[in-house]
Motif scaffolding. Structure first.
Motif, mmCIF file in Angstrom:
data_model
loop_
_atom_site.group_PDB
_atom_site.id
_atom_site.type_symbol
_atom_site.label_atom_id
_atom_site.label_comp_id
_atom_site.label_asym_id
_atom_site.label_seq_id
_atom_site.Cartn_x
_atom_site.Cartn_y
_atom_site.Cartn_z
ATOM 1 N N GLN A 1 0.843 -1.187 0.000
ATOM 2 C CA GLN A 1 0.000 0.000 0.000
ATOM 3 C C GLN A 1 0.885 1.247 0.000
ATOM 4 O OE1 GLN A 1 -3.433 0.285 -0.159
ATOM 5 N NE2 GLN A 1 -3.375 -1.908 -0.595
ATOM 6 N N GLN A 2 0.522 2.228 -0.824
ATOM 7 C CA GLN A 2 1.276 3.468 -0.880
ATOM 8 C C GLN A 2 0.336 4.648 -0.662
ATOM 9 O OE1 GLN A 2 3.127 3.120 -4.833
ATOM 10 N NE2 GLN A 2 5.116 3.129 -3.803
ATOM 11 N N ALA A 3 0.851 5.656 0.039
ATOM 12 C CA ALA A 3 0.092 6.897 0.170
ATOM 13 C C ALA A 3 0.102 7.619 -1.173
ATOM 14 C CB ALA A 3 0.716 7.774 1.252
ATOM 15 N N LEU A 4 -0.806 8.581 -1.327
ATOM 16 C CA LEU A 4 -0.904 9.304 -2.596
ATOM 17 C C LEU A 4 0.412 9.964 -2.977
ATOM 18 C CD1 LEU A 4 -4.443 10.954 -2.318
ATOM 19 C CD2 LEU A 4 -3.710 9.307 -4.028
ATOM 20 N N PHE A 5 1.064 10.616 -2.001
ATOM 21 C CA PHE A 5 2.307 11.304 -2.337
ATOM 22 C C PHE A 5 3.401 10.322 -2.733
ATOM 23 C CE2 PHE A 5 2.999 10.394 2.155
ATOM 24 C CZ PHE A 5 4.358 10.086 2.224
ATOM 25 N N GLN A 6 3.373 9.093 -2.164
ATOM 26 C CA GLN A 6 4.350 8.080 -2.552
ATOM 27 C C GLN A 6 4.125 7.620 -3.987
ATOM 28 O OE1 GLN A 6 3.466 5.434 0.776
ATOM 29 N NE2 GLN A 6 5.544 5.712 1.578
ATOM 30 N N LYS A 7 2.857 7.539 -4.390
ATOM 31 C CA LYS A 7 2.541 7.155 -5.771
ATOM 32 C C LYS A 7 3.024 8.222 -6.757
ATOM 33 C CE LYS A 7 -1.371 4.128 -4.776
ATOM 34 N NZ LYS A 7 -2.799 3.845 -4.973
ATOM 35 N N ILE A 8 2.899 9.482 -6.348
ATOM 36 C CA ILE A 8 3.388 10.575 -7.188
ATOM 37 C C ILE A 8 4.895 10.460 -7.382
ATOM 38 C CG2 ILE A 8 3.900 13.062 -7.133
ATOM 39 C CD1 ILE A 8 1.209 12.695 -8.234
ATOM 40 N N TYR A 9 5.630 10.228 -6.298
ATOM 41 C CA TYR A 9 7.085 10.124 -6.390
ATOM 42 C C TYR A 9 7.496 8.909 -7.228
ATOM 43 C CZ TYR A 9 7.220 13.591 -2.616
ATOM 44 O OH TYR A 9 7.070 14.717 -1.866
ATOM 45 N N ALA A 10 6.804 7.771 -7.034
ATOM 46 C CA ALA A 10 7.124 6.562 -7.801
ATOM 47 C C ALA A 10 6.848 6.783 -9.284
ATOM 48 C CB ALA A 10 6.302 5.384 -7.277
ATOM 49 N N PHE A 11 5.736 7.460 -9.589
ATOM 50 C CA PHE A 11 5.401 7.744 -10.976
ATOM 51 C C PHE A 11 6.456 8.650 -11.618
ATOM 52 C CE2 PHE A 11 3.568 10.921 -13.874
ATOM 53 C CZ PHE A 11 3.259 10.095 -14.935
ATOM 54 N N GLU A 12 6.883 9.673 -10.910
ATOM 55 C CA GLU A 12 7.858 10.606 -11.475
ATOM 56 C C GLU A 12 9.203 9.930 -11.717
ATOM 57 O OE1 GLU A 12 7.892 14.029 -8.953
ATOM 58 O OE2 GLU A 12 6.041 14.836 -9.820
ATOM 59 N N LYS A 13 9.557 8.997 -10.848
ATOM 60 C CA LYS A 13 10.788 8.244 -11.064
ATOM 61 C C LYS A 13 10.688 7.421 -12.351
ATOM 62 C CE LYS A 13 13.828 4.824 -8.864
ATOM 63 N NZ LYS A 13 14.027 3.930 -7.698
#
Length: 782
Positions: free
Chosen positions: A377-389
């Protein structure tokens, strides 16, 4: 006589003095007046039932060095009562000290605003309103933009732009008489002559009235060479029509990163990239919901590479824009010697770069898919960072594919030039750009569909199921207990796993893919069952031997043709990879949309596509937004729905941000029994007589078997329809367009550049399509 001190107030006084019958009643009041005196003056001057608009005006605005255009806020539709006037006055005067005004003052090194006036004018209700940009020495460059409104100054929705030198009277709103429109245009011409210099005019009109609301000089005067030119000829193939803001913001960042990294591959100095960061971050324009190339910035990028004058010609040939670019040579941009040598090296020896791309893309794609399949499970901000990577990794890799694009551009350009000099019929030679014994990757989905259709036709149970409506057929195939049907369904699932990221307009993030909407895929498969097409999906050799007028160039032509064909095939493979990467982006954004919907910030997960990426990121990372996501989405939906109903031009020009847009389209011919259209043949030489299907957008349910597809343009997702068709005709495109490439592989006739075909032909018309002559003529039914 022109006023010496330019303010909105002084300009309006000039206008009312010289053209009193068309200027609504107004007064100017010093902003320092006491509130009681302010109200008293208004009550003395206007009738009690009038509605007003308040506009700030400052000394020294509308100058060449600093115009303040669009910085101050007007407040309209204000009733004459103490409370409303007090609020409107405060709002208008507060805009003089807004953050954007203060930033502008600092940028221009101007002192704070200490003196201002308020223009209080009658607020007129009208059927139509807009802006006219007048140039007294050039009616051709004087443009009028019309928007529909119940009252002027409400977000003027532009519907039509045209030149005062060629007024399209048959296209003007018919609820206003032609005589009234002519009177209006006559007034504009008289104002232009009297004013004596370039100006922009706000206006409004209804059946009985014409109003000129304000006039100001066009202070940021530029030459024709400084025009902004936006062209959709090439990018419109992948992003036709209205595109969602999230898609635009995503691909705008993609172009910036990919081309910056490409220039780094060529050893372009970092100081040069920094100096041209504006160019690299503004390669695309988003106008009225549609995507355009900012052509001048593309030419500036070409100027950062060697052989500018040659590459510019090849670039134009590959894009086939509406007309040639302006003649600005961007002398301020230089190409370094090291960049020139690196460019030549990659053009001659690109294969290691392509190998690196294939290996690293497969690795990155697999890793990201694996990470997405994990249950973490990832928080929304973690998903943003993973997507940008992930995004930055893919964008960095994509720079290698630009090497191939330039190789294709140059080899095809040279091939075209030499073919014109040494071959009797050069276009027929260029239309044979296929390789017998090799198939581009983009043909594989078509071949697999053919195999699925053949299998179904041999199995009575599967065949009977596929005769049902598409969604019902899919549901029954999915739930059937029959062993044969189960095996067939596994093949369908495998197809969607491999090619499920394909769809019409597949590079639009907002567009559902085949694997998300399998009924659409089944509807296409059902059409493949209707006729045997195995003979179509095969190589087509050139029908006639090529006649060389200069045989000595034959080996060189063969070499260039081989490089071009391999580059085209490689580009088709890269397109499939790009579709995979965009599929990941869509999945990520939908996940974010689902979570925001669950939190009540959006109505549905699909609404996320109406936000820009910056807005989405800012909201998730607790950075402020001017409006809530729901409010932004509501406004954008309304705006894009409006733009979707308007005509979208292939070429737009403007001199500045507030100078209007002049649309450039080729003149149309009228529909008749003697209809004759011409285009450029880009596939086999043949003559086909068949009924047409006019498709303004992709549809899997339209019967196109044995018919000629007529459309403005196609993207890669359309090609699943091509094996079923008797031919393809598009308004836009070239020999290197995706439609042309696949048509050549399938051996079906293709005609591009048939201007007006979607308007002049109707579904059911029978036409004669001749790709030897490059013509369309009527055969029946008008």
């Amino acid at each position: 006589m022109m006023p010496r001190i330019t303010t909105k107030a002084s300009q309006l006084h000039w206008l009312s003095t010289n053209f009193p019958s068309v200027v609504p009643k107004f007064i100017t009041i010093n902003s320092t007046q006491k509130e009681s005196i302010f109200l008293e003056k208004i009550l003395d001057f206007f009738s009690a039932d009038a509605r007003l608009i308040l506009r700030p005006s400052v000394l020294g605005e509308d100058q060449k060095k600093h115009s303040f255009a669009g910085l101050f806020e007007s407040v309209g539709n204000v009733a004459i009562n103490k409370l409303e006037l007090k609020k409107a006055r405060k709002k208008a005067l507060n805009s003089l000290n807004s953050s954007r005004v203060l930033a502008y003052l600092s940028q221009q090194q101007l002192p704070p605003i200490t003196s201002s006036k308020l223009i209080v004018q009658e607020y007129v209700k009208s059927a139509y309103s807009g802006v006219a940009f007048i140039y007294p020495d050039s009616l051709a460059n004087s443009t009028v933009s019309i928007g529909q409104a119940t009252a002027v100054t409400d977000g003027d929705n532009e519907e039509l732009s045209y030149s005062l030198a060629s007024i399209p009277e048959n296209e003007l709103p018919s609820d206003i008489s032609v005589a009234q429109w002519r009177k209006f245009h006559g007034i504009l011409k008289r104002v232009a002559k009297k004013y004596g210099k370039p100006a922009d005019i706000e206006w409004a009109i209804d059946k009985n009235h014409i109003w000129l609301l304000q006039i100001r000089p066009i202070t940021a005067e530029t030459s024709l060479l400084d025009q902004l030119v936006f062209d959709a000829t090439n990018i419109g193939e992948n992003y036709p029509g209205v595109t969602a803001p999230l898609t635009f913001s995503f691909i705008s960042e993609a172009y910036t990163q990919v081309y910056s990294q490409f220039l780094r591959l060529l050893n372009t100095p970092e100081f040069s990239l920094t100096k041209n960061r504006y160019v690299l971050s503004n390669m695309l324009a988003y106008v009225h919901g549609s995507l355009y190339y900012n052509l001048d910035n593309w030419y500036r990028i070409l100027k950062m590479l060697p052989f500018y004058s040659i590459n510019k010609k090849f670039f134009n040939r590959m894009l086939s824009p509406v007309k040639a670019d302006n003649e600005s040579d961007f002398t301020e941009i230089k190409c370094s010697l090291l960049t020139s040598l690196s460019f030549i090296w990659y053009m001659l020896f690109p294969f290691r770069a392509f190998s690196l791309f294939r290996r690293n893309f497969s690795k990155s794609y697999s890793e990201y898919q694996l990470s997405r399949s994990s249950k973490t499970q990832q928080a929304l901000f973690q998903k943003i960072y993973a997507f940008e990577k992930m995004r930055d990794s893919f964008f960095s890799l994509w720079s290698y594919t630009i090497i191939n694009d330039f190789r294709v551009m140059i080899s095809f350009g040279l091939l075209s030039v030499l073919a014109e000099k040494s071959i009797d019929k050069p276009q027929e030679y260029l239309n044979s750009l296929i390789t017998v014994g090799s198939t581009p990757e983009s043909m594989e989905p078509l071949l697999e569909l053919q195999r699925l259709a053949n299998t179904a036709n041999k199995n009575e149970v599967v065949s009977l199921i596929l005769k049902k409506p598409a969604q019902e057929a899919w549901d029954q195939l999915k739930t059937s207990k029959n062993t044969t049907v189960k095996l067939y369904f596994q093949k369908l699932e495998l197809y969607l796993t491999k090619y499920g990221n394909r769809s019409a307009q597949e590079l639009k993030l907002e567009q559902p893919k085949f694997r998300e909407d399998p009924a659409q895929f089944i509807a296409i498969l059902q059409q493949y069952l209707l006729q045997p097409i195995s003979k179509k999906v095969q190589k087509t050799k050139t029908a006639k031997p090529i006649k060389f007028t200069k045989p000595i160039l034959r080996p060189l032509l063969f070499l260039l043709k081989n490089i071009t064909v391999k580059g085209i095939y490689r580009r088709e493979q890269f397109r499939l990879n790009r579709g995979q990467a965009y599929g990941i982006a869509r999945e990520t954004f939908l996940e974010l949309g689902q979570e925001l919907s669950a939190l009540g910030e959006l109505e549905t997960s699909q609404d996320v596509f109406y936000l820009t990426y910056h807005e989405l990121r800012s909201f998730i990372l607790f950075q402020s937004l001017p409006l809530s996501p729901r409010e932004i989405v509501k406004t954008r939906k309304k705006m894009l729905q409006f733009y979707a109903r308007q005509h979208s031009s292939q070429r737009l020009t403007t001199r500045s941000i507030n100078n209007g847009l002049l649309q450039t389209d080729t003149a149309r011919v009228k529909r008749s029994k003697k209809l004759f259209l011409q285009g450029t043949p880009t596939s086999i030489t043949s003559t086909v007589v068949a009924p047409v299907v006019v498709m303004n957008e992709f549809s899997s349910s339209v019967d196109i078997v044995g018919k000629i597809i007529i459309t403005k343009k196609t993207d890669p997702g359309w090609t699943v329809l091509f094996p079923l068709a008797a031919g393809v005709v598009t308004e836009y495109g070239s020999t290197l367009s995706h439609a042309s490439i696949i048509a050549r592989e399938l051996g079906i006739p293709c005609l591009t550049g048939a201007t007006g075909c979607t308007e002049l032909l109707k579904t059911g018309d029978k036409i004669i399509l001749s790709t030897s002559a490059g013509t369309i003529t009527m055969s029946g039914k008008v």
